[in-house]
Scaffold this active site. Structure first.
Site, short mmCIF file in Angstrom:
data_model
loop_
_atom_site.label_atom_id
_atom_site.label_comp_id
_atom_site.label_asym_id
_atom_site.label_seq_id
_atom_site.Cartn_x
_atom_site.Cartn_y
_atom_site.Cartn_z
N ARG A 1 -5.03 41.89 -66.49
CA ARG A 1 -6.19 41.99 -67.45
C ARG A 1 -6.08 41.26 -68.77
O ARG A 1 -4.61 41.09 -69.21
CB ARG A 1 -6.17 43.45 -67.88
CG ARG A 1 -7.02 43.77 -69.06
CD ARG A 1 -8.59 43.90 -68.42
NE ARG A 1 -9.48 44.02 -69.52
CZ ARG A 1 -10.89 44.23 -69.15
NH1 ARG A 1 -11.31 43.65 -68.09
NH2 ARG A 1 -11.57 44.40 -70.27
N THR B 1 0.34 85.93 -60.75
CA THR B 1 -0.19 85.88 -62.03
C THR B 1 -1.67 86.75 -61.94
O THR B 1 -2.43 86.86 -60.89
CB THR B 1 -0.70 84.30 -62.35
OG1 THR B 1 0.37 83.44 -62.43
CG2 THR B 1 -1.43 84.30 -63.74
N PHE C 1 -5.72 82.57 -60.69
CA PHE C 1 -5.30 80.79 -60.67
C PHE C 1 -4.33 80.68 -59.27
O PHE C 1 -3.33 79.89 -59.37
CB PHE C 1 -4.49 80.81 -61.89
CG PHE C 1 -4.92 81.16 -63.15
CD1 PHE C 1 -6.40 80.96 -63.42
CD2 PHE C 1 -4.05 81.67 -64.44
CE1 PHE C 1 -6.76 81.32 -64.68
CE2 PHE C 1 -4.63 81.74 -65.74
CZ PHE C 1 -6.01 81.67 -65.75
N GLU D 1 10.77 76.16 -57.56
CA GLU D 1 9.46 75.72 -57.96
C GLU D 1 9.46 74.89 -59.38
O GLU D 1 8.83 73.86 -59.33
CB GLU D 1 8.59 76.90 -58.23
CG GLU D 1 7.17 76.40 -58.55
CD GLU D 1 6.41 77.79 -58.80
OE1 GLU D 1 6.49 79.16 -58.63
OE2 GLU D 1 5.19 77.62 -59.42
N HIS E 1 -4.95 51.24 -69.88
CA HIS E 1 -6.15 50.76 -69.13
C HIS E 1 -7.58 50.52 -69.83
O HIS E 1 -8.45 50.13 -69.16
CB HIS E 1 -6.35 51.68 -67.87
CG HIS E 1 -5.42 51.48 -66.93
ND1 HIS E 1 -4.05 51.89 -66.91
CD2 HIS E 1 -5.76 51.24 -65.57
CE1 HIS E 1 -3.55 51.57 -65.67
NE2 HIS E 1 -4.78 51.21 -64.91
N GLY E 2 -7.56 50.98 -71.18
CA GLY E 2 -8.96 50.79 -71.85
C GLY E 2 -9.87 51.63 -71.44
O GLY E 2 -9.68 52.82 -70.67
N GLU F 1 7.13 76.49 -73.72
CA GLU F 1 7.64 77.55 -74.63
C GLU F 1 8.62 78.70 -73.95
O GLU F 1 9.66 79.07 -74.44
CB GLU F 1 6.55 78.30 -75.51
CG GLU F 1 5.82 77.21 -76.19
CD GLU F 1 4.69 76.56 -75.53
OE1 GLU F 1 4.44 76.62 -74.19
OE2 GLU F 1 3.57 76.18 -76.13
#
Ligand code: FAD
Length: 370
Positions: free
Chosen positions: A258, A121, A151, A232, A328-329, A357
Site C-alpha cells: 500500500r 453457562t 451461549f 480450554e 489497513h485503513g 478479571e
C-alpha cells in the site's frame, strides 16, 4: 530452546496447513454467512485423525501446534470453536473412563459422526459456575432435567450436550455432568463474531435423561469442569497469539504493497516500528503460553500460570488486531478483509472460558494476595 524443539511437530504442521488451505480457506466466507460449518468438515478432519488429537493419540503440545497452524494458515478462532467443540464436550467423558459413554459419544465425535457441545453457562450464571440452577432430579433409571443454558457453542447442531446440572445442595458441591441428546429446544443466537460457529440457548423442560448418561460420580461435576478449564484456557491463549500472528502477517504484506504519499506504508518508521512492536508482543506471548502448555501437558499444577498465559495472550491479541485494522485503513473496516474478521472474532477470547478479571482474581487468590 526447549519450547522450540518441543513444538516443531513438522509433519503434523504440514498436514494441518495443507488441510486448512484445501478444505477451510476457500469456503470460510460462505460458512461465515451460513452461520455454521458443515458436518462433512468434521468427517474430513476426522479422516486425517485431527479430531482425535489429545484423546486417542497425541497430546496438548500437538493440539497447540494444530491450533497455531489452522489460524496462521487462514482459518480463525471461530472456525476452531465450531470444528473442535469436542475439545470441550468430551474430555470429561474421556477422563471418566466410562466405556459405554466413550463408545456412544466420545468416539463418534472423534470420527466426525456426532457433534458434541458443553453446556455450563446459564442466563443467571456465567463466571460463577457454582451458582448454576438447572436441576436434574433422579426418577428411577432417569434424571428429569429442567432449566436453561445459554451461549452454547455448536448448540444448534449438537447431537449431544455434556450439561452441568444441579443434583445436590447449593454451591459447587451439588453439580454433576449429564450427557443429554434430545428433548430440549434450541434458539440460535446472533453475535458479533465467530459467525461460522453456531451458538445457542437451550431450554430444558422436564427432559428425561437416562441415568447411565451421568459422567463420573454424582456431585463431582464442578471439579471435573475446573480440571478441563485448564486445557480450554490454554487453547484460547494459543488462539489469541495465533490470531495476532496472522493479523501481523497480513498487515506486514498490506503495508509493503500500500502506497501513501508516494511510498509504501512500511517505509514510514512509525509503521515499521509498530509492526516490530506487534511482533515482539506476539513472540513473548507465544513463548510463555507454549511453556505453560508444556507444563500442563506434563501434569504440573500451574493454575496461576495458565491465568497469566490466557490474559497475556488476549491482551496481545486485542492490541494487535486493533493495530491491524488501523494500518489497513478503510479496507480494515470492510467485510472482505480478513483482519476485519479477526478483529471481531478476537473479542470473545477475553470473555469466554473465564473472563480476564476472573483469571486475575484466581491468580491473586493462588498467590495469596486475595
Ligand atoms: C461466543 C460464545 C461462546 C460460548 N461458548 C460457551 C460454551 O460452549 N459453553 C458454555 O458453557 N459457555 C459458553 N460461553 C459462555 C462464556 O463462558 C461466558 O460468557 C463467560 O464465562 C462469562 O460469563 P457471563 O457471560 O455470564 O458473564 P458474567 O459472569 O455476568 O460477567 C460479566 C463480566 O463481568 C466481569 N466479571 C465477572 N466476574 C467478575 C469478578 N469476580 N470480578 C471482576 N469482574 C468480573 C467480566 O468482565 C465479565 O466479562 C460462550 C460465550 C460466548 C460469547
Amino acid at each position: 530452546m526447549i519450547t522450540k524443539d518441543l513444538y516443531e511437530r513438522k509433519e503434523l504442521r504440514q498436514l494441518v496447513r495443507d488441510f486448512t488451505r484445501r478444505e477451510i480457506v476457500p469456503h470460510l466466507g460462505r460458512w461465515e454467512r451460513d452461520g455454521e460449518v458443515p458436518r462433512e468438515l468434521h468427517k474430513k478432519a476426522a479422516e486425517l485423525d485431527l479430531l482425535g488429537i489429545g484423546f486417542e493419540h497425541g497430546d496438548l503440545v500437538d493440539s497447540v501446534a494444530l491450533t497455531e497452524e489452522i489460524i496462521q494458515s487462514g482459518g480463525s478462532s471461530g472456525l476452531m470453536a465450531a470444528l473442535f467443540t469436542l475439545g470441550i464436550a468430551i474430555p470429561h467423558i474421556w477422563q471418566s473412563g466410562n466405556e459405554d459413554l466413550k463408545e456412544r459419544f466420545a468416539r463418534p465425535a472423534i470420527r466426525g459422526e456426532k457433534i458434541g457441545s458443553l453446556a455450563v453457562t446459564e442466563p443467571g450464571a456465567g463466571s460463577d459456575v457454582a451458582s448454576i440452577r438447572t436441576t436434574a432430579v433422579r426418577d428411577g433409571d432417569f434424571y428429569v432435567v429442567s432449566g436453561e443454558k445459554t451461549f452454547i457453542t455448536s448448540g444448534c447442531r449438537a447431537d449431544f450436550v455434556t450439561t452441568a446440572v444441579r443434583t445436590g445442595e447449593p454451591g459447587y458441591q451439588g453439580i454433576s455432568l449429564l450427557v443429554i441428546e434430545d428433548g430440549f429446544t434450541r434458539r440460535k443466537l446472533d453475535k458479533m463474531g465467530w459467525h461460522c460457529s453456531d451458538t445457542a440457548e437451550l431450554h430444558f423442560d422436564n427432559v428425561r435423561v437416562p441415568a447411565k448418561n451421568l459422567v463420573g460420580e454424582e456431585n463431582q461435576g464442578f471439579a471435573q469442569i475446573m480440571r478441563q478449564f485448564q486445557v480450554e484456557r490454554i487453547t484460547m491463549a494459543v488462539e489469541a497469539y495465533a490470531t495476532a500472528q496472522r493479523a501481523l502477517d497480513l498487515t506486514a504484506e498490506w503495508t509493503r504493497n500500500r502506497e501513501t504519499f508516494g511510498k509504501p506504508l512500511i517505509k514510514n518508521q512509525v509503521v515499521s516500528h509498530r509492526l516490530a512492536g506487534m511482533a515482539q508482543k506476539i513472540d513473548v506471548a507465544r513463548t510463555y503460553v507454549r511453556e505453560v502448555a508444556a507444563r500442563v501437558n506434563r501434569g504440573e499444577d500451574c493454575v496461576t500460570e495458565v491465568c497469566f498465559a490466557k490474559n497475556a495472550a488476549v491482551e496481545t491479541c486485542d492490541e494487535v488486531v486493533d493495530a491491524a485494522v488501523q494500518l489497513h485503513g478503510g479496507m480494515g473496516y470492510m467485510r472482505e478483509s480478513e483482519v476485519e474478521r479477526h478483529y471481531r472474532d478476537a473479542r470473545i477470547l477475553g470473555i469466554g472460558g473465564g473472563a480476564s478479571e476472573v483469571m486475575t482474581e484466581l491468580a491473586a487468590r493462588r498467590l495469596g494476595f486475595a
